[in-house]
Design an enzyme around this catalytic site. Structure first.
Site, PDB file in Angstrom:
ATOM      1  CG  ASP A  65      -2.741   3.861  -1.530  1.00 43.00           C
ATOM      2  OD1 ASP A  65      -3.408   3.726  -2.571  1.00 43.00           O
ATOM      3  OD2 ASP A  65      -2.867   3.110  -0.543  1.00 43.00           O
TER       4      ASP A  65
ATOM      5  CB  SER B 255      -0.948  -0.038   1.206  1.00 37.11           C
ATOM      6  OG  SER B 255      -1.900   0.979   1.151  1.00 37.11           O
TER       7      SER B 255
ATOM      8  CG  ASP C 223      -6.211   0.432  -1.135  1.00 34.11           C
ATOM      9  OD1 ASP C 223      -5.399   1.374  -0.979  1.00 34.11           O
ATOM     10  OD2 ASP C 223      -6.271  -0.536  -0.361  1.00 34.11           O
TER      11      ASP C 223
ATOM     12  CG  ASP D 233      -2.898  -0.704  -2.581  1.00 40.82           C
ATOM     13  OD1 ASP D 233      -2.886   0.451  -2.128  1.00 40.82           O
ATOM     14  OD2 ASP D 233      -3.494  -1.643  -2.030  1.00 40.82           O
TER      15      ASP D 233
END
Length: 459
Positions: free
Chosen positions: A246, A105, A250, A248
């Site tokens: 960010d 992340s 999400d 990833d």
């Protein structure tokens, strides 16, 4: 296996320093074997989708997981760097038994993580993760397929296009981003190709940064945890909005045309009020975590809506949304779950919901994204060496005294970190001075009970 017995899985999968246990190839191989055994049920041909972000260590973990799943008799579909929500989407659309995202992340490149999604595109429950972890700790010989039943690995070349089309479909029909200048910061992460493409195909003039990953620069001075460069560029280019994702993708934070950073609470407030006015908001409210600002809760009350709070973690937000029939939830950090469009947080889809409102209202982001005045809030982390400082009588009494002093003017939230030996002390109140004094007082009591010097506490 009880939640307390879990060692590998935290609040969002397994995470650690790359090439060190548990984030090493040996553990990834074993996880593939164990998860393969757990999901390899029934007579159909079993399939797993594996995606990743742009970290160098993805080249190590991806083949290790692939070997584990293939050895357990599951076919593997590799999609390469794609956002976490894309993996959830593809797991469902490909009728796969399992989805795997390799990402840490917003963490630096040295870290990595593994998140698991079930066939419904939802993150696995604590109980499911516990069962897989129990299998990893046992004899996995029985999980290995006979030579004739080994799985195969293939690559899905059009995976990015499938996700791009799904994201565009979440944007209101008949509306366009034409005439808007948008700066998007992809954090050198998983959305470095798909995010600028979506915005451009919807008609925006796109200025992209954080789109040159080299395996090392993910989240480095960029993205949702470091929006300073984005804010400066928004002002310089006189953009209408800045979007920071960010690693990833999400979660997101936004930057309005003045360069002011907008967090997840304000994003939730805008989407909630817009959807409620259009009759699209379900469940009579919004789900958020205990960290969301009290200002958000009071704002929603003025709209006749309820804020349902959960413990920290977007997985718990999603679970509460399903239990309460809500279609909007999220975290102050920028995870926003819109269950009409996906099963997990999706920074790009959330940004499009905000842009839809800006297009409809024809008003600047600085007006539309300031839905409420947040109450002063302060978070302090107190490190401890062991024991249970929150059970200490001095700490219990101090917390009770602080809550009594605040009354209805604010709140105290004290909780242990799920990943580090830290006690997180959060105080929120209508007066800044009161927030500062209560936070300092509580942190000092916990520090004394923990027998850790003051210099060990990090703010």
């Amino acid at each position: 296996m009880s939640d307390g017995a879990r060692r590998l899985f935290g609040t969002d999968g397994i995470r650690g320093v790359a090439n060190r246990a548990p984030m090493d190839a040996a553990t990834a191989l074993r996880l593939g074997q164990a998860a393969g055994r757990f999901f390899n049920r029934g007579q159909h041909r079993h399939r797993v989708v594996i995606g990743k972000d742009t970290r160098l260590s993805g080249y190590m973990l991806e083949p290790a997981l692939t070997a584990g799943f293939v050895g357990a008799g599951m076919d593997v579909v590799l999609v390469g760097p794609l956002p976490t929500p894309a993996i959830a989407l593809l797991t469902r659309s490909l009728r796969a038994d399992l989805g795997v995202m390799i990402s840490a992340s917003h963490n630096p490149f040295e870290d990595n993580g593994i998140k698991l999604f079930g066939p419904d595109g939802l993150k696995l429950s604590d109980a499911q993760e516990g069962e897989i972890e129990a299998l990893m700790g046992g004899d996995l010989a029985g999980a290995l397929a006979m030579p004739r039943r080994l799985g195969r690995a293939s690559r899905l070349e059009d995976a990015p296009g499938r996700y791009i089309e799904a994201v565009k479909a979440s944007f209101s029909r008949g509306r366009s981003l034409e005439g808007l200048r948008i700066v998007v910061d992809c954090a050198h992460g998983a959305a470095y190709k798909v995010a600028p493409t979506v915005l451009w195909e919807l008609g925006a003039e796109v200025v992209s940064i954080g789109v040159a990953p080299d395996g090392f620069n993910i989240n480095e001075g960029c993205g949702s945890t470091a929006p300073g460069a984005l804010a400066a560029l928004v002002r310089e280019r006189r953009a209408d909005l800045g979007i920071a994702l960010d690693g990833d993708a999400d979660r997101l934070v936004l930057v309005d045309e003045t360069g002011a950073v907008v967090d997840g609470d304000q994003i939730l407030a805008l989407i909630a009020s817009s959807w409620a006015a259009e009759g699209k908001l379900r469940g009579g409210g919004v789900v958020a975590t205990v960290m969301s600002n009290l200002g958000l809760e009071r704002f929603l009350q003025t709209k006749g809506l309820t804020l349902h709070r959960t413990k920290v973690g977007d997985r718990y937000v999603g679970e509460a949304m399903r239990e309460r029939g809500c279609n909007l939830g999220g975290e102050q950090s920028g995870h926003v779950i819109l269950s009409d469009h996906g099963t997990t947080g999706d920074g790009l889809v959330a940004a499009l919901q905000v842009l839809s409102v800006l297009v409809e209202e024809k008003r600047p982001a600085s007006e539309m994204l300031r839905r409420f005045a947040p109450l002063p809030q302060k978070l302090v982390n107190v490190r401890f060496a062991g024991g249970a400082p929150l059970k200490d009588e001095r700490v219990v009494e101090a917390i009770a005294a602080a809550e009594a002093e605040l009354g209805a003017r604010g709140r105290v939230l004290i909780r242990p970190s799920g990943t580090e030996p830290l006690i997180r002390v959060m105080v929120e109140a209508e007066e800044e001075a009161l927030v500062q004094s209560l936070t300092a007082r509580l942190a000092e009591v916990i520090r004394t009970a923990s027998a850790v010097p003051a210099r060990a506490a990090a703010e």
